[in-house]
Design a protein around this motif. Structure first.
Motif, PDB file in Angstrom:
ATOM      1  N   ALA A  14     -43.390  24.802   2.619  1.00  0.00           N
ATOM      2  CA  ALA A  14     -43.470  23.142   2.960  1.00  0.00           C
ATOM      3  C   ALA A  14     -43.158  22.370   1.664  1.00  0.00           C
ATOM      4  CB  ALA A  14     -44.712  22.737   3.729  1.00  0.00           C
ATOM      5  N   PHE A  15     -43.663  22.972   0.507  1.00  0.00           N
ATOM      6  CA  PHE A  15     -43.293  22.042  -0.640  1.00  0.00           C
ATOM      7  C   PHE A  15     -41.753  22.118  -0.747  1.00  0.00           C
ATOM      8  CE2 PHE A  15     -42.600  22.320  -5.282  1.00  0.00           C
ATOM      9  CZ  PHE A  15     -43.028  21.385  -5.843  1.00  0.00           C
ATOM     10  N   PHE A  16     -40.947  23.040  -0.459  1.00  0.00           N
ATOM     11  CA  PHE A  16     -39.383  23.383  -0.545  1.00  0.00           C
ATOM     12  C   PHE A  16     -38.715  22.781   0.601  1.00  0.00           C
ATOM     13  CE2 PHE A  16     -41.111  26.204  -3.747  1.00  0.00           C
ATOM     14  CZ  PHE A  16     -40.355  25.813  -4.869  1.00  0.00           C
ATOM     15  N   GLY A  17     -39.651  22.260   1.765  1.00  0.00           N
ATOM     16  CA  GLY A  17     -38.899  21.798   2.985  1.00  0.00           C
ATOM     17  C   GLY A  17     -38.587  22.952   3.952  1.00  0.00           C
ATOM     18  N   MET A  18     -39.435  23.846   3.941  1.00  0.00           N
ATOM     19  CA  MET A  18     -39.040  25.112   4.881  1.00  0.00           C
ATOM     20  C   MET A  18     -40.449  25.080   5.515  1.00  0.00           C
ATOM     21  SD  MET A  18     -35.925  25.983   4.812  1.00  0.00           S
ATOM     22  CE  MET A  18     -35.246  24.414   4.210  1.00  0.00           C
ATOM     23  N   ALA A  19     -40.961  24.263   6.434  1.00  0.00           N
ATOM     24  CA  ALA A  19     -42.266  24.472   6.950  1.00  0.00           C
ATOM     25  C   ALA A  19     -42.448  25.465   8.091  1.00  0.00           C
ATOM     26  CB  ALA A  19     -42.784  23.052   7.636  1.00  0.00           C
ATOM     27  N   MET A  29     -31.513  15.822  -4.622  1.00  0.00           N
ATOM     28  CA  MET A  29     -31.739  15.669  -5.820  1.00  0.00           C
ATOM     29  C   MET A  29     -32.968  16.627  -6.444  1.00  0.00           C
ATOM     30  SD  MET A  29     -29.388  13.968  -7.644  1.00  0.00           S
ATOM     31  CE  MET A  29     -30.170  13.290  -8.872  1.00  0.00           C
ATOM     32  N   ALA A  30     -34.037  16.556  -5.491  1.00  0.00           N
ATOM     33  CA  ALA A  30     -35.269  17.132  -6.202  1.00  0.00           C
ATOM     34  C   ALA A  30     -35.424  18.519  -5.656  1.00  0.00           C
ATOM     35  CB  ALA A  30     -36.430  16.201  -5.428  1.00  0.00           C
ATOM     36  N   VAL A  31     -35.019  18.908  -4.568  1.00  0.00           N
ATOM     37  CA  VAL A  31     -35.397  20.316  -4.089  1.00  0.00           C
ATOM     38  C   VAL A  31     -33.930  21.005  -3.381  1.00  0.00           C
ATOM     39  CG1 VAL A  31     -36.311  21.696  -2.351  1.00  0.00           C
ATOM     40  CG2 VAL A  31     -37.485  19.757  -3.285  1.00  0.00           C
ATOM     41  N   THR A  32     -33.678  22.062  -3.708  1.00  0.00           N
ATOM     42  CA  THR A  32     -32.351  22.842  -3.179  1.00  0.00           C
ATOM     43  C   THR A  32     -33.029  24.026  -2.600  1.00  0.00           C
ATOM     44  OG1 THR A  32     -31.564  23.743  -4.962  1.00  0.00           O
ATOM     45  CG2 THR A  32     -30.747  21.771  -4.359  1.00  0.00           C
ATOM     46  N   VAL A  33     -32.462  24.526  -1.350  1.00  0.00           N
ATOM     47  CA  VAL A  33     -32.853  25.719  -0.818  1.00  0.00           C
ATOM     48  C   VAL A  33     -31.292  26.376  -0.306  1.00  0.00           C
ATOM     49  CG1 VAL A  33     -33.998  27.068   1.107  1.00  0.00           C
ATOM     50  CG2 VAL A  33     -34.969  24.964   0.009  1.00  0.00           C
ATOM     51  N   ASN A  34     -31.304  27.498  -1.088  1.00  0.00           N
ATOM     52  CA  ASN A  34     -29.924  28.180  -0.806  1.00  0.00           C
ATOM     53  C   ASN A  34     -30.030  29.687  -0.447  1.00  0.00           C
ATOM     54  OD1 ASN A  34     -28.875  25.814  -2.183  1.00  0.00           O
ATOM     55  ND2 ASN A  34     -29.281  26.661  -4.180  1.00  0.00           N
ATOM     56  N   PRO A  35     -28.889  30.175   0.057  1.00  0.00           N
ATOM     57  CA  PRO A  35     -29.070  31.767   0.605  1.00  0.00           C
ATOM     58  C   PRO A  35     -29.144  32.437  -0.523  1.00  0.00           C
ATOM     59  CG  PRO A  35     -27.019  30.506   1.481  1.00  0.00           C
ATOM     60  CD  PRO A  35     -27.703  29.480   0.546  1.00  0.00           C
ATOM     61  N   GLY A  36     -29.886  33.685  -0.221  1.00  0.00           N
ATOM     62  CA  GLY A  36     -30.684  34.035   0.911  1.00  0.00           C
ATOM     63  C   GLY A  36     -31.963  33.512   0.812  1.00  0.00           C
ATOM     64  N   SER A  37     -32.879  33.562  -0.038  1.00  0.00           N
ATOM     65  CA  SER A  37     -34.201  33.076  -0.212  1.00  0.00           C
ATOM     66  C   SER A  37     -34.321  32.198  -1.560  1.00  0.00           C
ATOM     67  CB  SER A  37     -35.210  33.796   0.112  1.00  0.00           C
ATOM     68  OG  SER A  37     -35.035  34.449   1.367  1.00  0.00           O
ATOM     69  N   ALA A  38     -33.342  31.138  -1.746  1.00  0.00           N
ATOM     70  CA  ALA A  38     -33.604  30.650  -3.245  1.00  0.00           C
ATOM     71  C   ALA A  38     -34.128  29.395  -3.212  1.00  0.00           C
ATOM     72  CB  ALA A  38     -32.038  30.536  -3.865  1.00  0.00           C
ATOM     73  N   PHE A  39     -35.215  28.892  -3.448  1.00  0.00           N
ATOM     74  CA  PHE A  39     -35.949  27.889  -3.466  1.00  0.00           C
ATOM     75  C   PHE A  39     -36.159  27.159  -4.720  1.00  0.00           C
ATOM     76  CE2 PHE A  39     -36.616  29.336   0.592  1.00  0.00           C
ATOM     77  CZ  PHE A  39     -37.929  29.075   1.289  1.00  0.00           C
ATOM     78  N   HIS A 177     -32.316  18.164   7.757  1.00  0.00           N
ATOM     79  CA  HIS A 177     -31.587  19.552   7.208  1.00  0.00           C
ATOM     80  C   HIS A 177     -31.841  20.561   8.075  1.00  0.00           C
ATOM     81  CE1 HIS A 177     -35.637  19.710   5.541  1.00  0.00           C
ATOM     82  NE2 HIS A 177     -35.542  21.004   5.553  1.00  0.00           N
ATOM     83  N   GLN A 178     -32.987  20.527   9.077  1.00  0.00           N
ATOM     84  CA  GLN A 178     -33.221  21.588   9.980  1.00  0.00           C
ATOM     85  C   GLN A 178     -33.419  21.144  11.248  1.00  0.00           C
ATOM     86  OE1 GLN A 178     -37.035  23.579   8.957  1.00  0.00           O
ATOM     87  NE2 GLN A 178     -35.862  25.618   9.424  1.00  0.00           N
ATOM     88  N   VAL A 179     -32.731  21.699  12.281  1.00  0.00           N
ATOM     89  CA  VAL A 179     -32.858  21.675  13.672  1.00  0.00           C
ATOM     90  C   VAL A 179     -33.136  22.970  14.327  1.00  0.00           C
ATOM     91  CG1 VAL A 179     -31.988  20.650  15.930  1.00  0.00           C
ATOM     92  CG2 VAL A 179     -31.713  19.271  13.545  1.00  0.00           C
ATOM     93  N   ILE A 180     -34.335  23.281  14.724  1.00  0.00           N
ATOM     94  CA  ILE A 180     -34.575  24.627  15.160  1.00  0.00           C
ATOM     95  C   ILE A 180     -34.442  24.534  17.055  1.00  0.00           C
ATOM     96  CG2 ILE A 180     -36.180  26.456  15.906  1.00  0.00           C
ATOM     97  CD1 ILE A 180     -37.334  25.950  13.041  1.00  0.00           C
ATOM     98  N   ARG A 181     -33.431  24.858  17.558  1.00  0.00           N
ATOM     99  CA  ARG A 181     -33.315  24.479  18.878  1.00  0.00           C
ATOM    100  C   ARG A 181     -33.682  25.935  19.832  1.00  0.00           C
ATOM    101  NH1 ARG A 181     -29.166  22.799  15.845  1.00  0.00           N
ATOM    102  NH2 ARG A 181     -28.408  20.557  16.455  1.00  0.00           N
ATOM    103  N   PRO A 182     -34.248  25.554  20.882  1.00  0.00           N
ATOM    104  CA  PRO A 182     -34.739  26.492  22.003  1.00  0.00           C
ATOM    105  C   PRO A 182     -33.888  27.517  22.203  1.00  0.00           C
ATOM    106  CG  PRO A 182     -35.443  24.419  22.718  1.00  0.00           C
ATOM    107  CD  PRO A 182     -34.532  24.196  21.561  1.00  0.00           C
ATOM    108  N   ASP A 183     -34.199  28.675  22.363  1.00  0.00           N
ATOM    109  CA  ASP A 183     -33.164  29.940  22.622  1.00  0.00           C
ATOM    110  C   ASP A 183     -33.270  30.481  24.052  1.00  0.00           C
ATOM    111  OD1 ASP A 183     -35.318  31.437  22.552  1.00  0.00           O
ATOM    112  OD2 ASP A 183     -34.779  32.623  20.817  1.00  0.00           O
ATOM    113  N   GLY A 184     -34.269  29.632  24.666  1.00  0.00           N
ATOM    114  CA  GLY A 184     -34.380  30.240  26.059  1.00  0.00           C
ATOM    115  C   GLY A 184     -35.196  31.314  26.351  1.00  0.00           C
TER     116      GLY A 184
END
Length: 258
Positions: A14-19, A29-39, A177-184
């Motif tokens: 959550a500190f890095f915006g990934m709750a 400016m304050a936080v970046t999260v990049n592939p694959g798990s770069a906080f 930055h994050q939208v998690i959509r239902p997959d059914g």
């Protein structure tokens, strides 16, 4: 965490915006999260005597942690404030009001909000106002927002008018930055992650601060819908010491994302 200074006691993601335990690109400016798990975190964290950073794994599975800490040994001015960050969760929210921050005493400035929302109803979920109570405010806050998407610098339900879908976006100071959509199948609920950094427009307080956001959506006939969402927030602010005691982090089962 910094001894007698910086206080960061919260859930790592959550500190890095990934709750929600799922990757989503975040570029700000304050936080970046990049592939694959770069906080990556760029909040200024001054300290005067010593610095200690700890990470605790409360999971039964092993943790692999790679890190780099950059610092400069220099004089810190007398007026320099320390960074503080506080995690809170309402799951589910039972009052249609989520407290982002409370109990702050002293002089400082508020610099950012991360919020994750797991909705438990259909329709538009983000009609709630954010409120900043400061310097003796009681029933009426000094700063009152006009809606969740407005505070996070979006508009009109975060909707792309061509696709009629939620539109992710990242900017230096605000984003959805994050939208998690239902997959059914097993991903049955919508979940969202958003941030608002007050780097260019800090909210300054002299004696105390409380921050809340309403958990409201729309119901029939244009009425507000009191919701019972799963809300995770991290508040970021700077203040002079001493700081007030932080609330305890939730227990392991209450931190878990299902």
């Amino acid at each position: 965490m910094m001894k007698r200074s910086l206080l960061l006691k919260l859930r790592f993601g959550a500190f890095f915006g990934m709750a929600w335990n799922e990757f989503a690109p975040l570029s700000s400016m304050a936080v970046t999260v990049n592939p694959g798990s770069a906080f990556n975190c760029y909040w200024k964290m001054p300290f005067r005597k010593k610095c200690r950073i700890t990470v605790e794994n409360i999971n039964s599975e092993p943790m692999n942690l790679y890190y780099q800490v950059d610092y400069t040994l220099t004089d810190v001015g007398e007026e320099e404030a320390y960074l503080h960050a506080q995690y809170r969760r309402s799951n589910p929210n039972s009052t249609s009001l989520h407290t982002i921050l409370d109990g702050v005493k002293g002089k400082g400035h508020y610099v950012g909000t991360y919020m994750g929302v797991g909705v438990n109803n259909n329709g538009w979920w983000g009609e709630g106002e954010i409120k900043f109570f400061m310097d003796g405010d009681k029933d009426f806050a000094t700063i009152v927002g006009t809606g969740t998407e407005d505070y996070f610098c979006g508009s009109y339900n975060f909707e792309n008018k061509k696709t009629h879908q939620y539109q992710e976006y990242c900017t230096p100071f605000a984003g959805l930055h994050q939208v998690i959509r239902p997959d059914g199948v097993y991903q049955a609920q919508q979940r969202f992650g958003m941030y608002r950094w007050h780097i260019m427009d800090p909210i300054r307080f002299d004696s105390d601060l409380k921050v809340t956001i309403q958990d409201l959506g729309w119901r029939s006939e244009g009425r507000y819908l009191p919701q019972k969402s799963d809300i995770i927030t991290v508040a970021f602010w700077y203040q002079r010491e001493p700081h007030a005691r932080f609330p305890k982090l939730p227990a392991k089962n209450d931190l878990e994302v299902n």
